[in-house]
Every structure is written in C-alpha cells, then in structure tokens.
Design a protein around this motif. Structure first.
Motif, PDB file in Angstrom:
ATOM      1  N   ILE A  89       0.807  -0.939  -0.010  1.00 35.24           N
ATOM      2  CA  ILE A  89       0.159  -0.120   0.028  1.00 35.24           C
ATOM      3  C   ILE A  89       0.937   1.262  -0.002  1.00 35.24           C
ATOM      4  O   ILE A  89       0.620   2.130  -0.866  1.00 35.24           O
ATOM      5  N   LEU A  90       1.879   1.191   1.016  1.00 30.45           N
ATOM      6  CA  LEU A  90       2.693   2.633   1.029  1.00 30.45           C
ATOM      7  C   LEU A  90       3.596   2.768  -0.495  1.00 30.45           C
ATOM      8  O   LEU A  90       3.618   3.829  -0.698  1.00 30.45           O
ATOM      9  N   GLN A  91       3.975   1.785  -0.826  1.00 30.19           N
ATOM     10  CA  GLN A  91       4.801   1.767  -2.321  1.00 30.19           C
ATOM     11  C   GLN A  91       3.803   2.694  -3.134  1.00 30.19           C
ATOM     12  O   GLN A  91       4.318   3.267  -3.982  1.00 30.19           O
ATOM     13  N   GLU A  92       2.489   2.198  -3.358  1.00 29.99           N
ATOM     14  CA  GLU A  92       1.839   2.818  -4.323  1.00 29.99           C
ATOM     15  C   GLU A  92       1.475   4.389  -3.854  1.00 29.99           C
ATOM     16  O   GLU A  92       1.230   5.053  -4.637  1.00 29.99           O
ATOM     17  N   LEU A  93       1.132   4.276  -2.557  1.00 30.60           N
ATOM     18  CA  LEU A  93       0.536   5.583  -1.888  1.00 30.60           C
ATOM     19  C   LEU A  93       1.831   6.944  -2.270  1.00 30.60           C
ATOM     20  O   LEU A  93       1.326   7.873  -2.834  1.00 30.60           O
ATOM     21  N   VAL A  94       3.033   6.356  -2.016  1.00 27.87           N
ATOM     22  CA  VAL A  94       3.831   7.611  -2.149  1.00 27.87           C
ATOM     23  C   VAL A  94       4.056   8.030  -3.595  1.00 27.87           C
ATOM     24  O   VAL A  94       4.935   8.892  -3.697  1.00 27.87           O
ATOM     25  N   LYS A  95       3.691   7.124  -4.537  1.00 23.68           N
ATOM     26  CA  LYS A  95       3.884   7.600  -5.864  1.00 23.68           C
ATOM     27  C   LYS A  95       2.898   8.475  -6.478  1.00 23.68           C
ATOM     28  O   LYS A  95       2.859   9.338  -7.540  1.00 23.68           O
ATOM     29  N   ASN A  96       1.718   8.472  -5.533  1.00 22.45           N
ATOM     30  CA  ASN A  96       0.671   9.349  -6.169  1.00 22.45           C
ATOM     31  C   ASN A  96       0.967  11.032  -5.911  1.00 22.45           C
ATOM     32  O   ASN A  96       1.938  11.235  -5.083  1.00 22.45           O
ATOM     33  N   LEU A 197       9.898  13.966  -4.914  1.00 19.58           N
ATOM     34  CA  LEU A 197      10.621  12.915  -4.261  1.00 19.58           C
ATOM     35  C   LEU A 197      10.875  11.569  -5.045  1.00 19.58           C
ATOM     36  O   LEU A 197      11.997  10.884  -4.893  1.00 19.58           O
ATOM     37  N   GLN A 198      10.029  11.382  -6.098  1.00 18.94           N
ATOM     38  CA  GLN A 198      10.299  10.278  -6.952  1.00 18.94           C
ATOM     39  C   GLN A 198      11.458  10.351  -7.726  1.00 18.94           C
ATOM     40  O   GLN A 198      12.098   9.432  -8.227  1.00 18.94           O
ATOM     41  N   LEU A 199      11.988  11.757  -7.885  1.00 18.99           N
ATOM     42  CA  LEU A 199      13.241  11.989  -8.879  1.00 18.99           C
ATOM     43  C   LEU A 199      14.527  12.176  -8.137  1.00 18.99           C
ATOM     44  O   LEU A 199      15.535  12.362  -8.605  1.00 18.99           O
ATOM     45  N   ASN A 200      14.238  12.039  -6.798  1.00 14.56           N
ATOM     46  CA  ASN A 200      15.311  12.250  -5.815  1.00 14.56           C
ATOM     47  C   ASN A 200      15.576  10.994  -4.673  1.00 14.56           C
ATOM     48  O   ASN A 200      15.222  11.380  -3.463  1.00 14.56           O
ATOM     49  N   ASN A 312      -6.296  16.812  -2.310  1.00 15.30           N
ATOM     50  CA  ASN A 312      -6.652  17.520  -3.727  1.00 15.30           C
ATOM     51  C   ASN A 312      -5.326  18.095  -4.412  1.00 15.30           C
ATOM     52  O   ASN A 312      -4.668  19.088  -3.625  1.00 15.30           O
ATOM     53  N   THR A 313      -5.278  17.389  -5.420  1.00 13.76           N
ATOM     54  CA  THR A 313      -4.116  18.061  -6.234  1.00 13.76           C
ATOM     55  C   THR A 313      -4.599  18.464  -7.845  1.00 13.76           C
ATOM     56  O   THR A 313      -3.722  18.905  -8.798  1.00 13.76           O
ATOM     57  N   GLY A 314      -5.757  18.525  -7.944  1.00 15.36           N
ATOM     58  CA  GLY A 314      -6.387  19.239  -9.211  1.00 15.36           C
ATOM     59  C   GLY A 314      -6.658  17.891 -10.011  1.00 15.36           C
ATOM     60  O   GLY A 314      -7.209  18.066 -11.244  1.00 15.36           O
ATOM     61  N   ASN A 315      -6.422  16.546  -9.890  1.00 13.58           N
ATOM     62  CA  ASN A 315      -6.461  15.550 -10.614  1.00 13.58           C
ATOM     63  C   ASN A 315      -7.586  14.506  -9.865  1.00 13.58           C
ATOM     64  O   ASN A 315      -7.122  13.658  -9.018  1.00 13.58           O
ATOM     65  N   PRO A 316      -8.811  14.695 -10.096  1.00 16.19           N
ATOM     66  CA  PRO A 316     -10.081  13.955  -9.367  1.00 16.19           C
ATOM     67  C   PRO A 316      -9.758  12.383  -9.254  1.00 16.19           C
ATOM     68  O   PRO A 316      -9.739  11.908  -8.286  1.00 16.19           O
ATOM     69  N   SER A 317      -9.355  11.694 -10.323  1.00 15.05           N
ATOM     70  CA  SER A 317      -9.155  10.332 -10.371  1.00 15.05           C
ATOM     71  C   SER A 317      -8.040   9.750  -9.562  1.00 15.05           C
ATOM     72  O   SER A 317      -7.956   9.100  -8.629  1.00 15.05           O
ATOM     73  N   GLU A 318      -6.712  10.582  -9.628  1.00 16.60           N
ATOM     74  CA  GLU A 318      -5.681  10.308  -8.738  1.00 16.60           C
ATOM     75  C   GLU A 318      -5.951  10.648  -7.139  1.00 16.60           C
ATOM     76  O   GLU A 318      -5.462   9.947  -6.391  1.00 16.60           O
ATOM     77  N   LEU A 320      -8.822  10.683  -5.712  1.00 17.24           N
ATOM     78  CA  LEU A 320      -9.842   9.674  -5.394  1.00 17.24           C
ATOM     79  C   LEU A 320      -8.987   8.172  -4.913  1.00 17.24           C
ATOM     80  O   LEU A 320      -8.942   7.474  -3.737  1.00 17.24           O
ATOM     81  N   LYS A 321      -8.005   8.002  -5.822  1.00 19.04           N
ATOM     82  CA  LYS A 321      -7.038   6.768  -5.459  1.00 19.04           C
ATOM     83  C   LYS A 321      -6.413   7.104  -4.388  1.00 19.04           C
ATOM     84  O   LYS A 321      -6.269   6.090  -3.364  1.00 19.04           O
ATOM     85  N   THR A 322      -5.929   8.134  -4.091  1.00 22.37           N
ATOM     86  CA  THR A 322      -5.019   8.550  -2.791  1.00 22.37           C
ATOM     87  C   THR A 322      -6.076   8.335  -1.540  1.00 22.37           C
ATOM     88  O   THR A 322      -5.187   7.688  -0.634  1.00 22.37           O
ATOM     89  N   GLN A 323      -7.003   8.682  -1.542  1.00 24.05           N
ATOM     90  CA  GLN A 323      -7.824   8.682  -0.258  1.00 24.05           C
ATOM     91  C   GLN A 323      -8.352   7.349  -0.217  1.00 24.05           C
ATOM     92  O   GLN A 323      -8.356   6.775   0.733  1.00 24.05           O
ATOM     93  N   SER A 324      -8.539   6.632  -1.242  1.00 26.26           N
ATOM     94  CA  SER A 324      -8.835   5.287  -1.008  1.00 26.26           C
ATOM     95  C   SER A 324      -7.597   4.295  -0.526  1.00 26.26           C
ATOM     96  O   SER A 324      -7.692   3.780   0.610  1.00 26.26           O
ATOM     97  N   LEU A 325      -6.318   4.698  -1.021  1.00 32.07           N
ATOM     98  CA  LEU A 325      -5.359   4.073  -0.434  1.00 32.07           C
ATOM     99  C   LEU A 325      -4.960   4.440   1.195  1.00 32.07           C
ATOM    100  O   LEU A 325      -4.713   3.516   1.804  1.00 32.07           O
ATOM    101  N   VAL A 326      -5.203   5.564   1.290  1.00 34.67           N
ATOM    102  CA  VAL A 326      -4.972   6.057   2.795  1.00 34.67           C
ATOM    103  C   VAL A 326      -5.973   5.294   3.732  1.00 34.67           C
ATOM    104  O   VAL A 326      -5.562   4.926   4.921  1.00 34.67           O
ATOM    105  N   ARG A 327      -7.358   5.133   3.256  1.00 38.95           N
ATOM    106  CA  ARG A 327      -8.412   4.414   3.926  1.00 38.95           C
ATOM    107  C   ARG A 327      -7.928   2.981   4.027  1.00 38.95           C
ATOM    108  O   ARG A 327      -8.192   2.510   4.925  1.00 38.95           O
TER     109      ARG A 327
END
Length: 460
Positions: A89-96, A197-200, A312-318, A320-327
C-alpha cells in the motif's frame, strides 16, 4: 532306523527352532509397533525433534523473535503484516501526486557552526546559490528545469544533486501551524521550494568524512545520548531508540541503492555496508523495528483525521485513488487484527516530572531537526529534513493531542507537508524492515567475521 531317527530328531529340532524364530519375529514386529505408536503420540504432545523435522532448525535460528521491546507486537507479526499489507500500500501511495511532492528549504545556513568549506567537496551538492538564479522559476513556473549552466555552486556529482523537476499541478493549502517538536515551521516563504521525491530517491551520494560524522556526533552526544539503563528514564530511552532506528533505516537505504561502479553508473546492493553499519549491531535492527512501530502507531491513531483529510491536487481520479489508499492503510482489518496498538504512548510522561521532562526532550528533538540544516549534501539534507519532520509529526500526533479519536474539528491539526513527510517516512521504514528481514540472515551468514574483524559496539 538310525537315519530315520536322525531325520526325526532333525525334524523335531527344526520344528522347535521354527517356532522360536516365529515368536522372535512377532516380538520384533510388536516392538516396532510400540515404537511407532509412541512416536505418533509424542509427536502430538511434544515438539518434533530436529532429526525428524529439519525446518525446526531454521525457525530456531532466527535472530529476532518474540515481542519487540517497548512495543505491543512481535517480530514475526510485523514482518508478515509489513510484507502482505503495509509495504504494497505504501509503495503505491507515495507515488501518487499528493505524496510525491515535498516543500523544503534547501539552503546551507547552519545555525550551530560556520561554513567549513563544504562547497569544495566534489561528491556532494552543498551550497545555496544566489536567489536571482532560480527561486522564482521554481515558485511560479514549476515546469521549468534548472539549467546546468546555473549550477554555479553545485560542484557535486549527479547522484548528490536534487532534481527540481515538477509538473504544473499545485496543492491546495492545509492548516499552517507550527509543530512544537521541529525547528522549521515549514510555512510558505521565499526560501522554500517543492521537490519531486520520486526523482530524488534516498540513496548513496558519496557524502562521507568529517562533515558527515560531525552531524551524527552532534545528534548523539549533545542531544540524544545513550545513558546506562539505570540512569536513563523511559522517555529518554524512547528518543534515543527513535533516532537510532532512523539512522539504521538511512544506512539500509544507502546500502540497498549503492553506486557500485561509477564508470558504468552501476547501482545495486552493498551487502558489506549493510552488515558493517547495521546487521552486526543487533540493537540497531531492534531500534529500526521500534521506530517503524512508533510511526505506525501515530498513523493509526490519526486514522479518522487522515481518512477525512482533503487530498486535492487538481486530478480527481488520482485524488480519489489517494484517499482510497489512505483508507486501506489506516483501517486495514489485517493490521488491526494482528497489531491493533503498535506502541502504547500512554505510559510516557507520568509522574510529577512528566511535563518538565517533555519540554526537555522536545527541545532536544528541535535541536536535532535544526541540525539537518547543517548537512553538507543537498540530497541528504532533503531526506534528513523530510524524515525528521515525519518523526516530529508522529511525536505531535502521539503527545500533543488528548483523547483516542481525532476528527477534523478536534485539536489535531496537521500541515499538508507534515502528512507528506509522515507517510514517506513510514514507507522508508517499511522498506528498511523488509530489506533487513529478507537480506539480513543470508548476509550475516555470508559476512559474519569477514567484514571489519573488530569488536562490535553496542550503539550507533
């Protein structure tokens, strides 16, 4: 007649011997049956002996078993839950997008000692360039990449430089309030910039020598000393273990992403470094697990707040995915069943000296966070500041909020940057725990006694 007699006596003797042989044979069969029955019964009542069950030898040889000191979970459960639940879960979450960008001051202004010529180090990017070179483009034009021609003071090698590339998305601000546990308030100002952070990634940068040693010496000797157990109170012990665990995690990431061959830009595992800096000191591994559970406890304690927060980053689909992963992370049924309370913070700050001790340790941790401005490597400073802020956020959640439940309309208030740091720190610790669990036993078996044949010290 004699012959017949002889034959008759022979037949008689043969009959007697045959009957004796049959009786002896049945006796052997009965004895074997008794042994097998006894073995079957004993196998239900007692552990199997190593001679019958080779896997017993493997399980008994595990170095880290049982309850983790000062925590409410055991090593086996943590390794299992981390591998099956937390790490994926964390690996996917931090890439959002929300957790990918971190706001940070990348200046070199150390509040404790003067500049010691760190800009002359070839392996680290160390000094702040004039404001006229790039702050405004980073702030107002995130899509622009800093030209290499502007790297006037960036003498470091590429692996030590921070890649400032961003996309055009911007975050919506959260609460901007000071964290009493950290030196930087991290509020918006001209000295701060967003970093992808993904580039560093946190990895080897070549930052070594006196400058690097002075950072850790200052942290341990002046702000986080390890006293003899009889002289150290529980709260001081916790602070030491948190810093030691964080230090171990940083060492693991350097060892697991190491520049093996500069001429071919070959990166990979440096198992000798992993053993030399972490594995040969069992207390460092134990403190790594402790720090992981401490931060995990902060995340689960703030579950309601984190679930209701706006990503909220201005990308609704991303988003929603972030909120789902946090949950999925904070309300995971497997995690709640296996390790419902990773660390019990209620046992700290007891007694009449509790408030005074809290102020003292808070001051020590603030000093540690300020030392991050003295790190002479830009990328090391980035990850040092992020992880110390993440640890400070965990301390804030556990010790600055009263009550079990934390809702958005209750006292707990977090900055966006604090939540980004907290989740990225938890991911870093999760990666380190997984790497040590998977690579530790084989590395120790391979290198024990071969790397630096000097007596091992008990602490970092």
């Amino acid at each position: 007649m004699e012959k017949e007699k002889e034959n008759g006596n022979g037949a008689q003797a043969g009959g007697v011997n045959g009957r004796r042989g049959r009786r002896w044979g049945w006796g052997v069969v009965a004895a074997v049956a008794v042994v097998l029955l006894a073995t079957a019964v004993s196998s239900r009542s007692f552990p199997k002996l190593p001679i019958f069950e080779k896997s017993c030898q493997c399980s008994d040889s595990r170095k880290y078993t049982g309850m983790i000191e000062d925590c409410c979970c055991d090593y086996e459960t943590v390794d299992s839950v981390n591998k099956e639940v937390l790490h994926p879960i964390l690996q996917e979450l931090v890439k959002n997008p929300f957790f990918r960008y971190f706001k940070v001051k990348l200046w070199c202004d150390c509040p404790f000692w003067p500049d010691d010529g760190m800009c002359r180090l070839r392996d680290c990017t160390v000094c702040e360039c004039p404001d006229s070179e790039f702050p405004e483009p980073f702030k107002n034009n995130p899509s622009r990449i800093l030209s290499s021609d502007n790297m006037i003071c960036q003498e470091g090698k590429p692996q030590a430089q921070v890649d400032r590339t961003l996309d055009s998305k911007a975050f919506r601000g959260w609460m901007e309030n000071d964290n009493p546990w950290t030196y930087d308030d991290e509020t918006d100002n001209a000295e701060m910039t967003y970093v992808n952070l993904q580039l560093n990634p946190e990895r080897y940068t070549g930052y070594t020598g006196d400058s690097a040693r002075r950072i850790w010496d200052s942290i341990y000797k002046e702000n986080c000393p390890k006293y003899p157990s009889e002289e150290q109170c529980q709260e001081q012990k916790v602070l030491y273990k948190l810093i030691s665990g964080l230090h171990a995690s940083i060492s693991v990431h350097i060892a697991s992403d190491y520049l093996l061959d500069e001429s071919t830009n070959l990166w990979g595992d440096n198992l000798e470094l992993l053993y030399d800096r972490v594995l040969r000191y069992p207390d460092r591994v134990r403190n790594l697990y402790f720090t992981f559970l401490f931060v995990l406890r902060a995340v689960t304690k703030a579950a309601d707040y984190l679930e209701q927060a706006e990503y909220n980053t201005g990308n609704p689909s991303e988003d929603l995915k972030t909120q789902s992963l946090v949950r999925q992370l904070v309300f995971n049924p497997k995690l709640r069943a296996a390790c419902p309370v990773p660390f019990d913070e209620a046992k700290l700050w007891k007694g009449e000296n509790g408030p005074e001790l809290k102020v003292q340790i808070q001051k020590q941790f603030r000093n540690i966070s300020a030392i991050m401005d003295c790190v002479g490597c830009e990328k090391c400073r980035l990850w040092g500041k992020l992880q110390v802020l993440g640890l400070g956020t965990a301390l804030k959640i556990l010790f600055e909020v009263n009550g079990q439940q934390n809702h958005l309309n209750q006292p707990l208030q977090l900055q966006r940057n604090e939540v980004i740091a907290l989740m990225n720190l938890l991911n870093r610790l999760s990666e380190s725990v997984k790497f040590v669990h998977e690579m530790g036993p084989s590395t120790e078996k391979l290198l024990e006694g071969k790397v630096h044949n000097t007596p091992a010290k008990s602490s970092l």
